[in-house]
Design a protein around this motif. Structure first.
Motif, PDB file in Angstrom:
ATOM      1  N   GLU A 182      -9.891  28.442 -12.059  1.00 58.88           N
ATOM      2  CA  GLU A 182      -9.382  27.193 -12.617  1.00 58.88           C
ATOM      3  C   GLU A 182     -10.525  26.501 -13.359  1.00 58.88           C
ATOM      4  O   GLU A 182     -11.584  26.257 -12.783  1.00 58.88           O
ATOM      5  N   SER A 184      -9.611  23.776 -15.517  1.00 56.69           N
ATOM      6  CA  SER A 184      -9.088  22.433 -15.792  1.00 56.69           C
ATOM      7  C   SER A 184      -7.861  22.179 -14.924  1.00 56.69           C
ATOM      8  O   SER A 184      -7.265  23.121 -14.392  1.00 56.69           O
ATOM      9  N   TYR A 204     -11.504  18.481 -16.704  1.00 62.97           N
ATOM     10  CA  TYR A 204     -12.217  19.755 -16.756  1.00 62.97           C
ATOM     11  C   TYR A 204     -13.261  19.871 -15.648  1.00 62.97           C
ATOM     12  O   TYR A 204     -13.873  18.882 -15.250  1.00 62.97           O
ATOM     13  N   ASP A 229      -5.275  27.615 -15.745  1.00 67.85           N
ATOM     14  CA  ASP A 229      -5.132  26.424 -16.570  1.00 67.85           C
ATOM     15  C   ASP A 229      -3.779  26.448 -17.266  1.00 67.85           C
ATOM     16  O   ASP A 229      -3.379  27.471 -17.823  1.00 67.85           O
TER      17      ASP A 229
END
Length: 589
Positions: A182, A184, A204, A229
């Motif tokens: 991940e 963001s 972010y 994301d």
């Protein structure tokens, strides 16, 4: 406290990122152990394993794919040891919290939304003496038969989160499982059928930390790394930086998968990837969902299909990146006819994979909250799949499911690329009509209820085409033979069709080839097969068109052709060569 974090993944190859974030955030104050299972595991096996760990606290990460099985585990575990504290979290229980407190009385706490900080605070209170749960934001529980629900107060600074990727116990599994990463959280879009639309804005993680984590994962054997994301390319500069990093530092055999929004991807970004990315390094998932403009407006989905088409086409022409495109049947005002158009619009792009899904009325989404506006009926239990609405009947849904069934087997698995291409362009009115007619036939034959081998798939398609009495059946069968040989790693013992040649005729053809291998081209000649190899490792078939002409120009010229398939004895696959008897005779004259 002995603390266990658990979840039931959909498959063994999946890993849970959420429970690893919770564990990383809770350390070093709390020693948290992980216990992952799958939804296919027997409930008693899961309960038995959890019970054997003698936990004081067990947390479960809940999703639409595992909630029903998770409830069974919780109920059984609580019967065996009521003293265990059960904590639930995850997107499935974050919405309609009051419902879940009623539905699962065995759950002591529900963590709402982003859980890292809340879970750690909750553990601190459970471990203390005063147990002041009222001061924790983002939890729900019962107190004196009253439901207490505290909304989440603030969002975390993602740049400060510790890495969830570096637990020593995970190292041995990295090469065997999908690793989710991940960079963001949040989504800039507001699609009303998606949970991501509920969280406003995009936050972010620290870029350099992420890069170091990816380096660590690759060095320790991770092969498939999937970015979760919601829109990886929402920031062009960020996406370009990450693409460049992955191109520069990837290790051989690693694949990176992204969810991208295709219509906002600039041509220069795609050209950069086409010029610089190694083939097979990247894989794109693209949510098209619908090409029907009124439908997209109703679900607040902004999409420029012309630009999306440009992106998909450029990527496909680059031959570097496989693309997985998604459709959703059942969106508002998308009836059977307009969904047929949506399907055909997207299939025209010939994605490597086309995923046909059905609308899920997820808790918390705008579409579920306004379900009555379109007369939606849907299952009361996860995954809350629709059963119909004001323009799409249950009969229509059943028919589209028949399309989905054969689409998976005959397109997404790429067993019959040339055959399907011939059928959808030359025999049936459209791609959707082929998959629909064949899917309905498949269902009527009862094949959806039984297993199948590769040969069965060819036999069943052949039976369908025969029963339908299609024009140019012999051409279709010729393509099926070609596709069948193309899918084989070893020489098949017995093909699904009656072989074209008797022994004497086959011997005569082999003699012709031995005397003049040039008729099969330079590729065949480079194999330098002797007579023994020719008889032992090849197969001959007649086809009613010039295969070389088709593969070169895409045109079908009717004339008797000979197809020779060579199967490498090491099992690396087949090589197919052919010649036209008519052209050969003319050349000899």
């Amino acid at each position: 406290m002995n603390i266990i974090l658990s979840t039931l993944n959909a498959k063994y190859i999946h890993t849970s990122l959420s429970i690893r974030y919770l564990k990383a955030y809770a350390e070093p104050d709390f020693d948290v152990k992980l216990a992952e299972y799958t939804i296919k595991d027997p409930i008693m096996n899961i309960v038995g394993d959890l019970y054997s760990k003698k936990p004081d606290v067990v947390g479960f990460s809940c999703y639409i794919w595992n909630i029903e099985e998770t409830i069974e585990v919780i109920q059984t575990l609580k019967k065996i040891n009521p003293a265990i504290t059960i904590i639930l979290g995850g997107p499935e229980v974050t919405y309609d919290v009051s419902h879940w407190l009623d539905r699962i009385p065995e759950a002591d706490f529900i963590v709402i939304g982003e859980g890292e900080s809340t879970f750690k605070e909750l553990l601190a209170e459970l471990n203390g003496e005063r147990k002041q749960f009222g001061k924790i934001g983002g939890i729900a529980y019962r107190e004196n038969d009253k439901k207490i629900i505290h909304p989440q107060i603030s969002k975390l600074d993602l740049k400060e989160l510790p890495s969830p990727y570096r637990f020593p116990e995970d190292q041995q599994h990295l090469s065997k499982r999908v690793t989710y990463i991940e960079t963001s959280r949040g989504c800039p879009f507001n699609c009303q059928f998606c949970l991501s639309s509920i969280e406003v804005g995009v936050r972010y993680f620290d870029r350099e930390k992420i890069k170091n984590d990816i380096r660590y994962l690759m060095e320790n054997g991770a092969k498939t790394i999937k970015f979760v994301d919601r829109t990886f390319n929402i920031s062009r500069s960020y996406a370009m930086e990450m693409f460049q990093f992955l191109i520069d530092e990837h290790l051989p055999g690693t694949v990176f998968q992204f969810e991208i929004t295709a219509d906002i991807m600039r041509p220069e970004v795609i050209q950069f990837l086409n010029d610089n990315a190694p083939a097979g390094l990247f894989r794109f998932e693209i949510g098209v969902q619908s090409t029907n403009d009124p439908t997209n407006e109703l679900v607040k989905r902004k999409q420029n299909f012309e630009k999306l088409t440009r992106t998909v086409t450029m990527v496909k022409e680059g031959q570097k990146i496989d693309q997985h495109l998604d459709l959703i049947a059942g969106l508002p005002e998308e009836d059977y006819s307009t969904f047929r158009k949506t399907f055909n619009d997207v299939f025209e792009l010939r994605p490597e994979e086309l995923q046909l899904g059905f609308l899920k009325m997820l808790r918390g989404t705008g579409l579920r909250l306004r379900a009555s506006d379109h007369q939606y009926i849907y299952s009361d239990y996860s995954p809350y799949e629709i059963l119909g609405n004001n323009v799409l009947s249950f009969d229509d849904i059943v028919r589209i499911k028949q399309v989905e069934d054969v689409l998976e087997k005959y397109w997404n698995d790429h067993r019959m690329n040339q055959t399907v291409e011939f059928l959808v362009t030359r025999v049936f009115d459209s791609a959707f009509d082929f998959f629909q007619e064949f899917g309905t036939y498949w269902d009527q034959q009862g094949w959806s209820r039984i297993g199948h081998q590769l040969e069965d798939l060819f036999r069943r398609l052949h039976q369908f085409l025969q029963d339908k009495k299609i024009a140019e059946l012999d051409i279709a069968v010729g393509f099926m033979k070609y596709d069948y040989f193309n899918t084989q790693k070893y020489k098949p013992r017995k093909p699904w069709w009656e072989q074209s040649f008797e022994k004497a005729e086959r011997t005569a053809i082999y003699e012709t080839i031995l005397q003049n291998g040039a008729i099969l081209g330079e590729g065949y000649q480079s194999l330098q097969l002797n007579e023994k190899d020719l008889y032992k490792h090849t197969m001959l078939e007649e086809i009613p068109f010039d295969l070389n002409e088709y593969l070169k120009n895409g045109s079908i010229v009717r004339e008797r052709g000979i197809m020779l398939s060579y199967f490498d004895p090491s099992g690396i696959g087949s090589s197919i060569f052919s010649y036209s008897e008519e052209k050969t005779l003319q050349a000899n004259k």
